[in-house]
Design a protein around this motif. Structure first.
Motif, PDB file in Angstrom:
ATOM      1  N   THR A 203       0.842  -1.193   0.000  1.00 43.38           N
ATOM      2  CA  THR A 203       0.000   0.000   0.000  1.00 43.38           C
ATOM      3  C   THR A 203       0.878   1.244   0.000  1.00 43.38           C
ATOM      4  OG1 THR A 203      -1.711  -1.151   1.275  1.00 43.38           O
ATOM      5  CG2 THR A 203      -1.825   1.253   1.199  1.00 43.38           C
ATOM      6  N   ASP A 206      -0.336   8.142  -0.367  1.00 42.67           N
ATOM      7  CA  ASP A 206       0.024   9.408  -0.988  1.00 42.67           C
ATOM      8  C   ASP A 206       1.529   9.501  -1.251  1.00 42.67           C
ATOM      9  OD1 ASP A 206      -1.444  11.673  -1.994  1.00 42.67           O
ATOM     10  OD2 ASP A 206      -0.327  12.931  -0.607  1.00 42.67           O
ATOM     11  N   GLU A 228      -1.760  -1.118  -4.116  1.00 46.45           N
ATOM     12  CA  GLU A 228      -2.850  -0.140  -4.012  1.00 46.45           C
ATOM     13  C   GLU A 228      -2.299   1.207  -3.554  1.00 46.45           C
ATOM     14  OE1 GLU A 228      -6.532   0.296  -0.978  1.00 46.45           O
ATOM     15  OE2 GLU A 228      -6.667  -1.456  -2.296  1.00 46.45           O
ATOM     16  N   ILE A 229      -2.788   2.271  -4.167  1.00 41.33           N
ATOM     17  CA  ILE A 229      -2.367   3.626  -3.839  1.00 41.33           C
ATOM     18  C   ILE A 229      -3.580   4.436  -3.384  1.00 41.33           C
ATOM     19  CG2 ILE A 229      -1.240   5.723  -4.672  1.00 41.33           C
ATOM     20  CD1 ILE A 229       0.587   3.301  -4.790  1.00 41.33           C
ATOM     21  N   HIS A 231      -4.485   8.353  -2.941  1.00 49.71           N
ATOM     22  CA  HIS A 231      -4.040   9.717  -3.252  1.00 49.71           C
ATOM     23  C   HIS A 231      -4.900  10.733  -2.500  1.00 49.71           C
ATOM     24  CE1 HIS A 231      -1.785   8.372  -6.941  1.00 49.71           C
ATOM     25  NE2 HIS A 231      -2.732   7.450  -6.970  1.00 49.71           N
ATOM     26  N   THR A 242      -1.382   7.596 -11.759  1.00 48.08           N
ATOM     27  CA  THR A 242      -1.551   6.266 -11.194  1.00 48.08           C
ATOM     28  C   THR A 242      -0.200   5.578 -11.017  1.00 48.08           C
ATOM     29  OG1 THR A 242      -1.882   5.313 -13.394  1.00 48.08           O
ATOM     30  CG2 THR A 242      -3.844   6.018 -12.202  1.00 48.08           C
ATOM     31  N   GLY A 244      -0.276   2.103  -8.985  1.00 46.89           N
ATOM     32  CA  GLY A 244      -0.495   0.723  -8.570  1.00 46.89           C
ATOM     33  C   GLY A 244      -1.428  -0.049  -9.468  1.00 46.89           C
ATOM     34  N   ASP A 247      -5.686   2.462  -7.955  1.00 46.70           N
ATOM     35  CA  ASP A 247      -5.440   3.792  -7.399  1.00 46.70           C
ATOM     36  C   ASP A 247      -6.763   4.400  -6.968  1.00 46.70           C
ATOM     37  OD1 ASP A 247      -2.449   5.125  -8.278  1.00 46.70           O
ATOM     38  OD2 ASP A 247      -3.069   3.297  -9.323  1.00 46.70           O
ATOM     39  N   TYR A 249      -8.753   7.769  -5.434  1.00 47.84           N
ATOM     40  CA  TYR A 249      -8.700   9.222  -5.317  1.00 47.84           C
ATOM     41  C   TYR A 249      -9.870   9.684  -4.441  1.00 47.84           C
ATOM     42  CZ  TYR A 249      -5.186   9.344  -9.021  1.00 47.84           C
ATOM     43  OH  TYR A 249      -4.034   9.165  -9.757  1.00 47.84           O
ATOM     44  N   SER A 269      -4.523  10.261   4.190  1.00 48.95           N
ATOM     45  CA  SER A 269      -4.312   8.961   3.550  1.00 48.95           C
ATOM     46  C   SER A 269      -4.161   7.861   4.585  1.00 48.95           C
ATOM     47  CB  SER A 269      -3.096   8.994   2.626  1.00 48.95           C
ATOM     48  OG  SER A 269      -1.902   9.247   3.343  1.00 48.95           O
ATOM     49  N   TYR A 290      -7.404   9.009 -14.200  1.00 49.77           N
ATOM     50  CA  TYR A 290      -7.262   9.741 -12.935  1.00 49.77           C
ATOM     51  C   TYR A 290      -7.815  11.156 -13.075  1.00 49.77           C
ATOM     52  CZ  TYR A 290      -2.988  12.251 -14.500  1.00 49.77           C
ATOM     53  OH  TYR A 290      -2.079  13.052 -15.146  1.00 49.77           O
ATOM     54  N   ILE A 318      -9.030   2.519 -11.478  1.00 52.82           N
ATOM     55  CA  ILE A 318      -8.978   3.822 -10.821  1.00 52.82           C
ATOM     56  C   ILE A 318     -10.352   4.072 -10.204  1.00 52.82           C
ATOM     57  CG2 ILE A 318      -8.629   6.303 -11.174  1.00 52.82           C
ATOM     58  CD1 ILE A 318      -7.064   5.453 -13.767  1.00 52.82           C
TER      59      ILE A 318
END
Length: 332
Positions: A203, A206, A228-229, A231, A242, A244, A247, A249, A269, A290, A318
């Motif tokens: 993970t 941000d 996984e991200i 943001h 992006t 991962g 992602d 948002y 985050s 994104y 996303i």
């Protein structure tokens, strides 16, 4: 890249000034405010000769510190040392548990907000080993370029530590969840790609933006079996695009409800992620790009839960979701 810079540092002619500029990023102001462990820092984005010399002096194999937390010692850590199997044997580490590795960001350390929030959240959610990595001797340079270079060498060192631990304990990378914040977000990916075997879950909270756009060491989707991200300060201190397999948002990735600045945005985050570990929630709807996630133009079919204790292996895409301005942040 690092090897080339080190070569330059030690072969440059003696007549040059001590702080001769080696790298000047295009289209970047030299000094920018960058989020650190307890607020914004005025960071120097240009790389000087002295910065490369500072980075060369950082030795993460001997200077990184590893703190073990478990349900048996949730508030006072036990030390772990690379290569010291005797010390490992007298700690509360259990090889049958999953192991969580936490990586802080710029101008931070083991007792910062990230770990204060995530250590108890992980231990509440599951009986796990939590290893907090203190790489503050590498992350806390005034010059951001030095800390970015140290992010890479620290990540490679953390991977060596994990490889040793796995060999000593008889476990595999499949039992790991690596979590990093800011610079540590990219470092989490660096760790994953250097560990023997596939890390189950990585993970990025941000991950940092400055000096990472064209950096070949930045987080990659294939750094783990599931990446996984999240943001929350995209395009300011956090990475815009992006990184991962998935992602998220939240609230479009910037300007979090209840916040009034970049530091609060970025820290959301790990607050969102901690809440997802304990109570779930945070269902995102899928977006094509994104840019669509940031502008709330998401018309694709499919929803996905953000964060959580278990990897959503095989998921891609996303996603955007909305949050409350205070805890509980999840709207379900």
């Amino acid at each position: 890249m690092i090897a080339i810079l080190l070569f330059l540092a030690f072969t440059i002619v003696a007549g040059l000034p001590a702080d001769h500029i080696l790298i000047r990023p295009d289209h970047e102001l030299r000094y920018q405010h960058v989020e650190g462990g307890d607020g914004l820092y005025l960071a120097d984005l240009w790389t000087k000769l002295s910065d490369i010399q500072d980075a060369a002096r950082y030795n993460p194999d001997s200077q990184n510190v590893y703190h073990l937390f478990t349900r048996d010692n949730p508030s006072v850590s036990q030390p772990l040392l690379l290569g010291n199997a005797g010390l490992l044997a007298i700690t509360n580490y259990e090889p049958h548990r999953r192991t969580i590795v936490l990586l802080h960001g710029y101008q931070d350390n083991a007792v910062g907000s990230l770990n204060a929030v995530l250590v108890p959240a992980f231990l509440a959610a599951e009986d796990v080993n939590v290893i907090v990595v203190d790489w503050s001797l590498g992350s806390n340079s005034v010059n951001l370029a030095t800390s970015v270079a140290n992010t890479v060498t620290s990540g490679e060192s953390v991977a060596r530590f994990i490889n040793w631990l796995n060999q000593a304990a008889g476990v595999t990378a499949g039992s790991y969840h690596i979590v990093g914040y800011g610079l540590g977000g990219h470092q989490a990916g660096i760790v994953g790609r250097n560990v023997d075997g596939d890390v189950a879950y990585i993970t990025g909270l941000d991950p940092s933006f400055y000096l990472w756009i064209i950096n070949s060491h930045k987080f990659r989707p294939d750094d783990g079996s599931y990446t996984e991200i999240i943001h929350t300060n995209a395009g300011i201190n956090g990475y815009l695009g992006t990184l991962g397999h998935v992602d998220f948002y939240p609230n479009g990735g910037v300007n979090m409800p209840g916040c009034n600045g970049a530091t609060c945005d970025q820290e959301r985050s790990f607050f969102y992620f901690a809440e997802s570990l304990v109570s779930g929630g945070f269902t995102g709807r899928r977006c094509a790009t994104y840019a669509g996630a940031m502008s709330n133009l998401c018309y694709m079919w499919g929803n996905l839960r953000m964060g959580g204790i278990a990897p959503k292996t095989g998921s891609r895409g996303i996603y955007r979701l909305e949050t409350n301005s205070r805890s509980p942040f999840s709207r379900g």
